[in-house]
Design a protein around this motif. Structure first.
Motif, PDB file in Angstrom:
ATOM      1  N   ILE A  48       0.679  -1.094  -0.159  1.00  0.00           N
ATOM      2  CA  ILE A  48      -0.429   0.050   0.575  1.00  0.00           C
ATOM      3  C   ILE A  48       0.339   1.137  -0.154  1.00  0.00           C
ATOM      4  O   ILE A  48       2.292   1.329   0.898  1.00  0.00           O
ATOM      5  CB  ILE A  48      -1.129  -0.244   1.256  1.00  0.00           C
ATOM      6  CG1 ILE A  48      -1.837   1.184   1.174  1.00  0.00           C
ATOM      7  CG2 ILE A  48      -0.321  -0.451   2.282  1.00  0.00           C
ATOM      8  CD1 ILE A  48      -3.548   0.770   2.052  1.00  0.00           C
ATOM      9  N   PHE A  49       0.646   1.712  -0.976  1.00  0.00           N
ATOM     10  CA  PHE A  49       1.319   3.401  -0.784  1.00  0.00           C
ATOM     11  C   PHE A  49       0.518   4.701  -0.513  1.00  0.00           C
ATOM     12  O   PHE A  49      -1.176   5.078  -0.735  1.00  0.00           O
ATOM     13  CB  PHE A  49       1.579   3.814  -2.261  1.00  0.00           C
ATOM     14  CG  PHE A  49       2.511   3.053  -2.822  1.00  0.00           C
ATOM     15  CD1 PHE A  49       4.302   2.816  -3.184  1.00  0.00           C
ATOM     16  CD2 PHE A  49       1.977   1.168  -3.398  1.00  0.00           C
ATOM     17  CE1 PHE A  49       5.048   1.881  -3.273  1.00  0.00           C
ATOM     18  CE2 PHE A  49       2.713   1.095  -3.654  1.00  0.00           C
ATOM     19  CZ  PHE A  49       4.057   0.966  -4.292  1.00  0.00           C
ATOM     20  N   ARG A  63      -3.284   3.442  -2.576  1.00  0.00           N
ATOM     21  CA  ARG A  63      -3.664   2.979  -3.816  1.00  0.00           C
ATOM     22  C   ARG A  63      -3.080   1.631  -2.992  1.00  0.00           C
ATOM     23  O   ARG A  63      -1.596   1.343  -2.625  1.00  0.00           O
ATOM     24  CB  ARG A  63      -2.882   3.507  -5.264  1.00  0.00           C
ATOM     25  CG  ARG A  63      -3.146   4.961  -5.817  1.00  0.00           C
ATOM     26  CD  ARG A  63      -4.812   4.903  -5.006  1.00  0.00           C
ATOM     27  NE  ARG A  63      -4.611   4.415  -7.157  1.00  0.00           N
ATOM     28  CZ  ARG A  63      -4.184   5.821  -7.508  1.00  0.00           C
ATOM     29  NH1 ARG A  63      -4.051   6.757  -7.748  1.00  0.00           N
ATOM     30  NH2 ARG A  63      -4.271   4.876  -9.002  1.00  0.00           N
ATOM     31  N   ILE A  64      -3.747   0.292  -3.662  1.00  0.00           N
ATOM     32  CA  ILE A  64      -3.120  -0.823  -3.351  1.00  0.00           C
ATOM     33  C   ILE A  64      -2.844  -2.013  -4.540  1.00  0.00           C
ATOM     34  O   ILE A  64      -3.570  -1.187  -5.624  1.00  0.00           O
ATOM     35  CB  ILE A  64      -4.614  -1.088  -2.269  1.00  0.00           C
ATOM     36  CG1 ILE A  64      -5.076  -0.948  -1.375  1.00  0.00           C
ATOM     37  CG2 ILE A  64      -3.528  -2.420  -1.523  1.00  0.00           C
ATOM     38  CD1 ILE A  64      -5.810  -0.879  -0.819  1.00  0.00           C
ATOM     39  N   GLU A  70      -4.205  -3.500  -9.278  1.00  0.00           N
ATOM     40  CA  GLU A  70      -3.871  -2.712  -8.485  1.00  0.00           C
ATOM     41  C   GLU A  70      -4.971  -2.867  -8.339  1.00  0.00           C
ATOM     42  O   GLU A  70      -6.107  -3.165  -9.135  1.00  0.00           O
ATOM     43  CB  GLU A  70      -3.756  -1.770  -8.710  1.00  0.00           C
ATOM     44  CG  GLU A  70      -4.979   0.035  -8.298  1.00  0.00           C
ATOM     45  CD  GLU A  70      -4.325   1.720  -8.272  1.00  0.00           C
ATOM     46  OE1 GLU A  70      -4.537   2.043  -7.573  1.00  0.00           O
ATOM     47  OE2 GLU A  70      -3.586   1.908  -9.778  1.00  0.00           O
ATOM     48  N   LEU A  71      -5.697  -3.072  -7.095  1.00  0.00           N
ATOM     49  CA  LEU A  71      -6.835  -3.610  -6.532  1.00  0.00           C
ATOM     50  C   LEU A  71      -7.770  -2.108  -5.795  1.00  0.00           C
ATOM     51  O   LEU A  71      -7.121  -1.013  -5.926  1.00  0.00           O
ATOM     52  CB  LEU A  71      -7.187  -4.172  -5.566  1.00  0.00           C
ATOM     53  CG  LEU A  71      -5.905  -5.540  -5.562  1.00  0.00           C
ATOM     54  CD1 LEU A  71      -5.988  -6.123  -4.256  1.00  0.00           C
ATOM     55  CD2 LEU A  71      -6.935  -6.604  -6.647  1.00  0.00           C
ATOM     56  N   PRO A  72      -9.277  -1.820  -6.848  1.00  0.00           N
ATOM     57  CA  PRO A  72      -9.534  -0.207  -5.759  1.00  0.00           C
ATOM     58  C   PRO A  72      -9.834  -0.604  -4.338  1.00  0.00           C
ATOM     59  O   PRO A  72      -9.912   0.356  -3.590  1.00  0.00           O
ATOM     60  CB  PRO A  72     -11.135  -0.558  -6.305  1.00  0.00           C
ATOM     61  CG  PRO A  72     -11.197  -2.242  -6.771  1.00  0.00           C
ATOM     62  CD  PRO A  72      -9.604  -2.869  -7.061  1.00  0.00           C
ATOM     63  N   ARG A  96      -9.124   7.208   1.879  1.00  0.00           N
ATOM     64  CA  ARG A  96      -9.333   7.322   0.783  1.00  0.00           C
ATOM     65  C   ARG A  96      -8.983   6.145   0.257  1.00  0.00           C
ATOM     66  O   ARG A  96      -7.929   6.452  -0.129  1.00  0.00           O
ATOM     67  CB  ARG A  96      -9.999   8.673   0.076  1.00  0.00           C
ATOM     68  CG  ARG A  96     -10.239   9.277   0.523  1.00  0.00           C
ATOM     69  CD  ARG A  96     -10.156  11.313   1.008  1.00  0.00           C
ATOM     70  NE  ARG A  96     -10.691  12.435   1.230  1.00  0.00           N
ATOM     71  CZ  ARG A  96     -12.350  12.223   1.403  1.00  0.00           C
ATOM     72  NH1 ARG A  96     -12.475  11.923  -0.169  1.00  0.00           N
ATOM     73  NH2 ARG A  96     -12.605  13.396   1.821  1.00  0.00           N
ATOM     74  N   VAL A  97      -9.334   5.486  -1.253  1.00  0.00           N
ATOM     75  CA  VAL A  97      -8.853   4.264  -1.153  1.00  0.00           C
ATOM     76  C   VAL A  97      -9.867   4.612  -3.239  1.00  0.00           C
ATOM     77  O   VAL A  97     -10.965   5.338  -3.035  1.00  0.00           O
ATOM     78  CB  VAL A  97      -9.126   2.995  -1.555  1.00  0.00           C
ATOM     79  CG1 VAL A  97      -8.141   2.432   0.369  1.00  0.00           C
ATOM     80  CG2 VAL A  97     -10.431   2.826  -0.714  1.00  0.00           C
ATOM     81  N   PRO A  98      -9.516   4.527  -4.255  1.00  0.00           N
ATOM     82  CA  PRO A  98     -10.580   4.038  -5.150  1.00  0.00           C
ATOM     83  C   PRO A  98     -11.848   3.527  -5.158  1.00  0.00           C
ATOM     84  O   PRO A  98     -12.889   4.035  -5.912  1.00  0.00           O
ATOM     85  CB  PRO A  98      -9.411   3.435  -5.985  1.00  0.00           C
ATOM     86  CG  PRO A  98      -7.977   3.677  -5.653  1.00  0.00           C
ATOM     87  CD  PRO A  98      -8.523   3.532  -4.779  1.00  0.00           C
TER      88      PRO A  98
END
Length: 228
Positions: A48-49, A63-64, A70-72, A96-98
């Motif tokens: 995770i970034f 972001r993962i 990449e995963l939402p 907050r992730v996608p």
């Protein structure tokens, strides 16, 4: 310049054993184009970034990435990131992730996130007859085009589930502890659960009829490694 990666084990048992390794990276230290390469090189089920929150802010963005995509949304990275932020003195209320806004809470020695059940990817769910049969399952016997989640009751009266998860399509032959799958199985069974996955990782969930599932777990910091 080498990049610092904090290595956490998320969803350990109460004694700090087991848990799923997670790479945590300050996003400001990495070119976005390098994120997938780094996740692939690390080889953890997820990395995770995190865009660190500004002073006084109560939210962070993240972001993962698995070794392949990449995963939402994913549970083990968001729980680990929430714990990591508190450990750095910057606890948050949301990530907050996608997929959306993940609610964050802290429960004594555990971090917890709440996510929508529909954020979790589709899994092929298998109700296995016994714990012995589940533990004997071979990941090579399952196709590599979808995630496979195997579960059985370890103690139904106490809501304890034993599980395993195979995700070769994500570059993860077997995932030690899967928060998104915990969201799915909790919604599927419509009850709070104590999930023991893999070799002995522990995931605690709470079901809501409104479509939210809270996922909580303990985290251990295994230190910092550097990667080019």
């Amino acid at each position: 310049m080498p990049i610092d990666v904090t290595v956490l084990r998320v969803f350990t048992d109460p004694d700090g054993n087991h848990g799923n390794p997670l790479g945590v990276v300050d996003a400001s230290t990495v070119d976005p184009a390098d994120r997938q390469r780094i996740a692939t090189q690390l080889g953890y089920s997820e990395t995770i970034f995190i865009d660190l929150p500004a002073s006084g802010a109560n939210t962070a963005q993240a972001r993962i990435f698995t070794p392949a995509v990449e995963l939402p949304f994913a549970g083990h990275p968001t729980v680990g990131a929430s714990w990591w932020l508190r450990d750095r003195g910057a606890p948050v209320h949301t990530l907050r992730v996608p997929a959306g806004i993940v609610q964050v809470t802290y429960l004594d020695d555990m971090a917890a996130i709440s996510a929508r059940a529909e954020w979790a990817p589709d899994f092929a769910i298998y109700d296995i007859a016994s714990v012995d049969e589940l533990l004997a399952a071979d990941p090579d016997d399952y196709s590599d085009d979808i995630n496979h989640y195997l579960w059985t009751w370890a103690d139904k009266e106490r809501d304890v589930v034993r599980s395993r998860m195979f995700a070769a399509d994500l570059g993860v032959p077997e995932d030690e502890a899967t928060g998104a799958a915990a969201v799915r199985i909790t919604d599927y069974l419509s009850r709070d659960l104590h999930i023991v996955q893999g070799k002995g990782s522990h995931i605690h969930t709470q079901w809501s009829p409104e479509g939210w599932v809270r996922v909580a777990g303990r985290v251990v910091d295994d230190g910092v490694k550097q990667i080019d």
